[in-house]
Design a protein around this motif. Structure first.
Motif, short mmCIF file in Angstrom:
data_model
loop_
_atom_site.label_atom_id
_atom_site.label_comp_id
_atom_site.label_asym_id
_atom_site.label_seq_id
_atom_site.Cartn_x
_atom_site.Cartn_y
_atom_site.Cartn_z
N ASP A 321 0.69 -1.41 -0.04
CA ASP A 321 0.12 0.03 0.12
C ASP A 321 0.96 1.40 -0.14
O ASP A 321 0.70 2.12 -0.87
CB ASP A 321 -1.02 0.02 1.29
N TYR A 322 1.77 1.14 1.06
CA TYR A 322 2.81 2.46 0.92
C TYR A 322 3.68 2.71 -0.56
O TYR A 322 3.86 3.65 -0.60
CB TYR A 322 3.82 2.40 2.21
N ALA A 323 3.92 1.63 -1.22
CA ALA A 323 4.67 1.51 -2.26
C ALA A 323 4.16 2.40 -3.61
O ALA A 323 4.60 2.85 -4.38
CB ALA A 323 5.25 0.16 -2.55
N ILE A 324 2.65 2.06 -3.39
CA ILE A 324 1.81 2.52 -4.72
C ILE A 324 1.32 4.20 -4.25
O ILE A 324 0.97 4.47 -3.33
CB ILE A 324 0.61 1.71 -4.83
N ASN A 325 1.59 4.72 -5.46
CA ASN A 325 1.31 6.35 -5.25
C ASN A 325 -0.04 6.33 -6.22
O ASN A 325 -0.16 6.41 -7.47
CB ASN A 325 2.29 7.08 -5.78
N ASN A 326 -1.28 6.53 -5.43
CA ASN A 326 -2.48 6.36 -6.01
C ASN A 326 -2.63 7.56 -6.94
O ASN A 326 -3.13 7.39 -8.27
CB ASN A 326 -3.73 6.15 -5.07
N GLN A 327 -2.24 8.89 -6.55
CA GLN A 327 -2.41 9.95 -7.29
C GLN A 327 -1.80 9.99 -8.63
O GLN A 327 -2.30 10.19 -9.70
CB GLN A 327 -1.92 10.93 -6.44
N LYS A 337 -8.91 11.09 -14.65
CA LYS A 337 -10.39 10.47 -14.65
C LYS A 337 -10.38 9.38 -13.56
O LYS A 337 -10.55 8.28 -13.85
CB LYS A 337 -10.79 10.08 -15.86
N GLY A 338 -10.29 9.71 -12.31
CA GLY A 338 -10.28 8.88 -11.27
C GLY A 338 -10.03 9.35 -9.91
O GLY A 338 -9.18 10.39 -10.08
N THR A 339 -10.23 8.85 -8.73
CA THR A 339 -10.00 9.35 -7.67
C THR A 339 -9.58 8.43 -6.49
O THR A 339 -10.19 7.56 -6.30
CB THR A 339 -11.42 9.96 -6.95
N PRO A 340 -8.53 8.56 -5.86
CA PRO A 340 -7.92 7.42 -5.06
C PRO A 340 -9.05 7.41 -3.94
O PRO A 340 -9.68 8.31 -3.32
CB PRO A 340 -6.66 8.37 -4.38
N ILE A 341 -9.05 6.24 -3.45
CA ILE A 341 -10.16 5.88 -2.36
C ILE A 341 -9.26 4.80 -1.34
O ILE A 341 -8.61 4.18 -1.88
CB ILE A 341 -11.24 5.40 -3.12
N GLN A 342 -10.02 4.67 -0.07
CA GLN A 342 -9.49 3.62 0.84
C GLN A 342 -10.80 2.41 1.08
O GLN A 342 -10.78 1.89 2.34
CB GLN A 342 -8.89 4.32 1.95
N SER A 343 -11.59 2.46 0.16
CA SER A 343 -12.85 1.92 0.66
C SER A 343 -13.44 1.35 -0.50
O SER A 343 -13.12 1.65 -1.70
CB SER A 343 -13.82 2.59 1.70
N ARG A 344 -14.29 0.24 -0.43
CA ARG A 344 -15.15 -0.16 -1.41
C ARG A 344 -16.31 0.63 -1.76
O ARG A 344 -17.04 0.20 -2.48
CB ARG A 344 -15.42 -1.61 -1.34
N VAL A 345 -16.80 1.33 -0.66
CA VAL A 345 -17.86 2.01 -0.79
C VAL A 345 -17.86 3.38 -1.10
O VAL A 345 -17.30 4.24 -0.48
CB VAL A 345 -18.66 1.98 0.46
N THR A 346 -18.27 3.78 -2.42
CA THR A 346 -18.00 5.11 -2.99
C THR A 346 -19.01 6.30 -2.31
O THR A 346 -20.23 5.79 -2.11
CB THR A 346 -18.04 5.10 -4.31
N PRO A 347 -18.72 7.56 -2.49
CA PRO A 347 -19.57 8.62 -2.15
C PRO A 347 -20.99 8.50 -2.75
O PRO A 347 -20.95 8.07 -3.83
CB PRO A 347 -19.10 10.03 -2.30
N VAL A 359 -8.00 9.93 -0.33
CA VAL A 359 -6.83 9.78 0.49
C VAL A 359 -6.30 8.67 0.06
O VAL A 359 -6.93 7.51 -0.47
CB VAL A 359 -7.28 9.66 2.05
N TYR A 360 -5.01 8.77 0.31
CA TYR A 360 -4.07 7.36 -0.16
C TYR A 360 -3.16 7.56 0.93
O TYR A 360 -2.47 8.44 1.17
CB TYR A 360 -3.88 7.25 -1.48
N ASN A 361 -2.24 6.36 0.94
CA ASN A 361 -1.03 5.99 1.61
C ASN A 361 0.16 6.24 0.68
O ASN A 361 0.16 5.19 -0.42
CB ASN A 361 -0.78 5.08 2.42
N PHE A 362 1.24 6.97 0.75
CA PHE A 362 2.53 6.62 -0.21
C PHE A 362 3.69 7.16 0.62
O PHE A 362 3.93 8.37 0.97
CB PHE A 362 2.26 7.63 -1.47
N ASP A 363 4.76 6.34 0.73
CA ASP A 363 5.85 6.50 1.47
C ASP A 363 6.83 5.45 1.35
O ASP A 363 6.73 4.23 2.06
CB ASP A 363 5.40 6.59 3.10
N GLN A 364 7.60 5.52 0.40
CA GLN A 364 8.58 4.43 -0.20
C GLN A 364 9.43 4.10 1.03
O GLN A 364 9.80 2.74 1.33
CB GLN A 364 9.38 4.91 -1.20
N GLU A 365 9.95 5.06 1.85
CA GLU A 365 10.84 4.54 2.88
C GLU A 365 10.33 3.64 3.97
O GLU A 365 10.63 2.71 4.23
CB GLU A 365 11.34 5.96 3.82
N LYS A 366 8.87 3.96 4.40
CA LYS A 366 8.13 3.33 5.40
C LYS A 366 7.85 1.79 4.49
O LYS A 366 7.84 0.70 5.49
CB LYS A 366 6.69 4.01 5.46
#
Lengths: 535, 305
Positions: A321-327, A337-347, A359-366
């Motif tokens: 998860d931390y390795a992938i930059n969703n944005q 044409k897409g929005t990062p998300i952390q769930s399967r239930v969309t607005p 929102v998304y997690n991106f931190d290669q060091e971590k």
């Protein structure tokens, strides 16, 4: 003689090369129309005029779709593209209000009497396309068919209904097998259109399939399979005068470049599902443009958590998860044409978690640190499956993910699969560490979105958490909307913590339109004609 | 002739049986259609119950037995996707496919016969070399590419023909050229080489030495004798067009059997695939039979025992 032949050969070779070069020029234009803007401009003007001329007389709207509809048997298909057309012919009892709630449609009012009883009052004076009036008999007939016939594809979405009792011409109640908080969701999706009982009983089911009638704003005119579906405006529609279009033609054009060519030449006014490679061509052509809208589909990575796989370690899953930059994926591969998300239930769906969107997690060091901690500091090799050509830019997305993983020391062996093999793997759970898939939510409720995380569905991921199961079980039968909402928020937080899947982004639906048409792809991917207007 | 025809028709039965088994086995091995019928988010219970309801849990031989008994009665089962009798769905598409096949064949013949004869009679001339070059190019260009290029050039840029679909006469031009080009190329080459060989025969020289006009020698004496291989190729290509216009039909959104077959394979709609293959097999057999009959009309020396 020899000399003459030599020159002749040279001439033929030259001509052949010229021909190929000329054709090559065309394909270049397809790839980057920016270089040929002037050409496109002239073309666009002519085309738009042509389109208007064609359509002034009949006032018809032509929409290019990628696949033909399946059938007029509303209970025996599961295809959004079929429902996209049906929605104009058949009407639901209730419709979603877009905010997680419901409005009456064929039903004038509805109430939840007790845990298993719902009472509905129908609008009076609703006409089927043959002039007969809609009554509670039609509702009972429709729901009884789908809830009792086990061979129907939609049966499983309606077998929670135990019985439908008629209380009067316009009044009926639905009794469910148990508490069914998402009954209204079920009544506002595929399979929930109300059918004409008398017409079907008198004329037979086969006659209905080739001459369907409903209560919607359009009536059926013609279906030439794999070619077109033609609908005609129904002037006695109960909702009144809701659309300016007298005729709608859904043209089946499977090849996306052909669909775009039809749009550019004015053959169609809306082209559904335009792939990114064609966006520039549509936008740079004067008189056409690309429009988009969100869907309920979320792209995600399913991770196998059975013991023999490295992904059973939560630290490995978090590292992915931390390795992938969703944005970076949504911006660079999907052109925004897409929005990062952390769930399967969309607005817009019931139970959507506001803090898990965009929102998304991106931190290669971590990510590297987590891998080190999990004992994979020297590198980790995993299998990564992906379908090819099923979702927008899936190949490119999968390759980018592989690249992102390799930066933190995970070697993902990417295997692309043909769709039917992929589906076999997906539904039988024969996958290995990781695969890319997009999951929709036709119910517009967290109940469907969260089923993937219940231990009942564990064959794909091997994920099971009794605490989560308990929450989901409670929410599934809780009739209090607010309590349910809270339960689902909590459940989504547990999923984020346990990370059985890595969520990527919410998918958008992309169409091309002709100027002068006001159209926005809707979140349920249906094409409801009254929502399409001329500017 | 009558006895020959009866024997030929009887030979068809085992051929069709073998084809039916191969197709059935291939589609069966390709996997389970239920997972494709339901969306990605379907649960295991949904998948299991639908599979049971459709009888897909029965062993292979039971499924094949049921299939073949029904097929003998012209019933290929119901299409999952359309929920309708498969054979009728396929036959509904057949006229469109035949229409395209015939027009493509006419286009190919109109191009190939004069071009082939011409380049044979003017061997090694500019005409001959251009025809040869064009044939190689025509045969080498993939269908889908040619189709897309024709659309871009003649529909999008020059706006002469409609992009896709079926309706007016104009709609059939581009797909027919797309399909006909490769066939024209092959026929041109064949006619040319046959004509060159025949033009060197003694009887042609005799005809010429009698003082016959060149056109009579070429068309009446020589061309008639090179027709047998041409008829073979036409028969084979026509049956190929009936079953093989898959890509072209998809590119031009032509509502024929090819497009249907592509979609059925993708969706594992077994009934449709089997019915399609059955119809194509019958078409191939019929075209071959037709070729045999035409041989005899062209060349009375051919006898049928």
């Amino acid at each position: 003689m020899m000399k003459r032949r030599f020159w002749l050969m040279l001439l033929v070779l030259f001509m052949g090369t010229m021909f190929l070069a000329a054709c090559g020029g065309d394909s270049e234009e397809t790839a980057s129309p920016n270089d040929h803007e002037t050409d496109s401009d002239v073309e666009g003007e002519e085309d738009t005029d042509g389109a208007t001329d064609d359509n002034t007389e009949v006032n018809s709207l032509v929409i290019g779709v990628g696949a033909d509809m399946a059938s007029f048997d509303i209970h025996n298909h599961n295809a959004t593209n079929t429902e996209a057309i049906h929605i104009n012919i058949f009407s639901y009892l209730v419709v979603r209000d877009g905010d997680g709630g419901f409005d009456g449609y064929l039903a004038e009012s509805f109430e939840n009497v007790d845990e298993t009883t719902w009472r509905f009052v129908l609008r009076e004076g609703v006409q089927f396309h043959n002039g007969e009036e809609l009554t509670a008999e039609d509702v009972k007939f429709t729901l009884d068919r789908v809830r009792t016939d086990e061979t129907l594809i939609e049966h499983n979405n309606f077998n929670q209904i135990a019985e439908v009792n008629i209380l009067g011409d316009y009044e009926f109640e639905i009794i469910t097998e148990g508490p069914e908080p998402i009954l209204l969701n079920r009544l506002s999706k595929i399979g929930a259109g109300i059918l004409p009982k008398n017409y079907i009983e008198e004329e037979g089911w086969d006659h209905f399939l080739s001459n369907p009638i409903g209560t919607g704003p359009f009536k059926f005119n013609e279906w030439r399979r794999d070619d077109r579906v033609v609908l005609e405006r129904f002037d006695n529609y109960f909702g009144g005068d809701v659309t300016e279009w007298e005729e709608v033609v859904f043209r089946v054009i499977p090849e996306s470049s052909t669909r775009v060519n039809e749009l550019l030449t004015g053959g169609i006014q809306i082209a559904e599902n335009v792939p990114p490679a064609e966006w520039d061509r549509v936008n740079n052509n004067e008189g056409t443009s690309i429009v988009s809208g969100p869907t309920t589909r979320v792209m995600l990575l399913t991770l196998k958590q059975e013991e023999q796989y490295a992904t059973s370690d939560i630290r490995v899953r978090q590292a992915i998860d931390y390795a992938i930059n969703n944005q970076a994926i949504t911006e660079h591969v999907l052109a925004g044409k897409g929005t990062p998300i952390q769930s399967r239930v969309t607005p817009g769906s019931t139970g959507a978690h506001p803090d898990l969107y965009d929102v998304y997690n991106f931190d290669q060091e971590k990510a590297r640190a987590l891998l080190e901690e999990a004992g994979y500091g020297d590198g980790l090799e995993i299998t990564f499956n992906s379908p090819q050509g099923r979702y927008m830019m899936d190949t490119e997305v999968a390759e980018l993910i592989r690249g992102m993983l390799s930066e933190v020391g995970i070697t993902a062996n990417l295997e692309f699969m043909e769709w039917s093999n992929f589906v076999d793997m997906h539904s039988n759970g024969t996958n290995e560490e990781m695969y890319l898939v997009g999951l929709g939510n036709s119910m517009f409720d967290a109940a469907l979105g969260m089923t993937s995380f219940h231990s009942r569905a564990a064959h794909r991921s091997g994920y099971a958490n009794p605490e989560l199961d308990a929450l989901l079980d409670a929410a599934e039968t809780n009739m209090d909307p607010e309590e349910r909402h809270e339960l689902y928020l909590e459940a989504q937080e547990i999923v984020v913590r346990d990370m059985p899947f890595v969520f990527l982004y919410q998918v958008e639906n992309i169409s091309g339109i002709t100027d002068g048409i006001d159209y926005e792809p809707s979140v349920d991917e249906l094409i409801y004609i009254p929502n399409i207007n001329r500017n | 002739m009558g006895r020959y025809l009866i024997r030929r028709v009887l030979q068809v039965i085992p051929v069709l049986l073998i084809i039916s088994f191969i197709v059935f086995a291939l589609v069966y091995m390709a996997g389970d259609p239920v997972s494709l019928m339901l969306p990605e988010e379907a649960s295991q219970e949904e998948i299991d119950s639908l599979r049971e309801a459709l009888g897909l849990n029965d062993p292979l031989h039971v499924q094949y037995g049921v299939y073949i008994i029904n097929a003998l009665q012209g019933d290929f089962g119901k299409s999952y996707r359309y929920n309708q009798d498969a054979l009728s769905i396929v036959l509904e598409r057949l006229p469109q496919t035949l229409e395209l096949a015939i027009v493509s064949m006419i286009f190919a013949t109109i191009i190939a016969i004069p071009l082939g004869i011409w380049s044979a009679s003017k061997q090694n001339s500019y005409i001959d070399l251009i025809a040869t070059g064009a044939s190689v190019l025509g045969k080498a260009m993939p269908n889908f590419w040619l189709g897309i290029m024709l659309i871009l050039l003649l529909s999008v840029n020059l706006a002469i023909f409609p992009v896709s679909g079926r309706g007016t006469l104009m709609h059939i031009v581009l797909p027919a050229i797309t399909l006909g080009t490769a066939i024209a190329a092959e026929m041109t080459r064949l006619i040319r080489s046959n004509m060159i060989e025949i033009m060197q025969q003694d009887y042609v020289r005799t005809a010429k030495s009698k003082g016959q006009k060149d056109s009579i020698v070429t068309y009446r004496h020589a061309f008639k004798n090179c027709l047998i291989p041409v008829v073979t190729i036409m028969a084979l290509q026509t049956s190929g067009l009936i079953g093989g216009a898959l890509v072209t039909e998809v590119v031009f959104a032509w509502p024929g059997m090819g497009q249907l077959l592509v979609q059925a394979v993708n969706a594992r709609d077994m009934a449709i695939v089997q019915a399609c293959v059955f119809v194509i097999a019958v078409a191939v057999i019929l075209m071959n039979l037709l070729a045999d009959i035409i041989y005899r009309m062209i060349d009375p020396r051919i006898k049928y025992e």
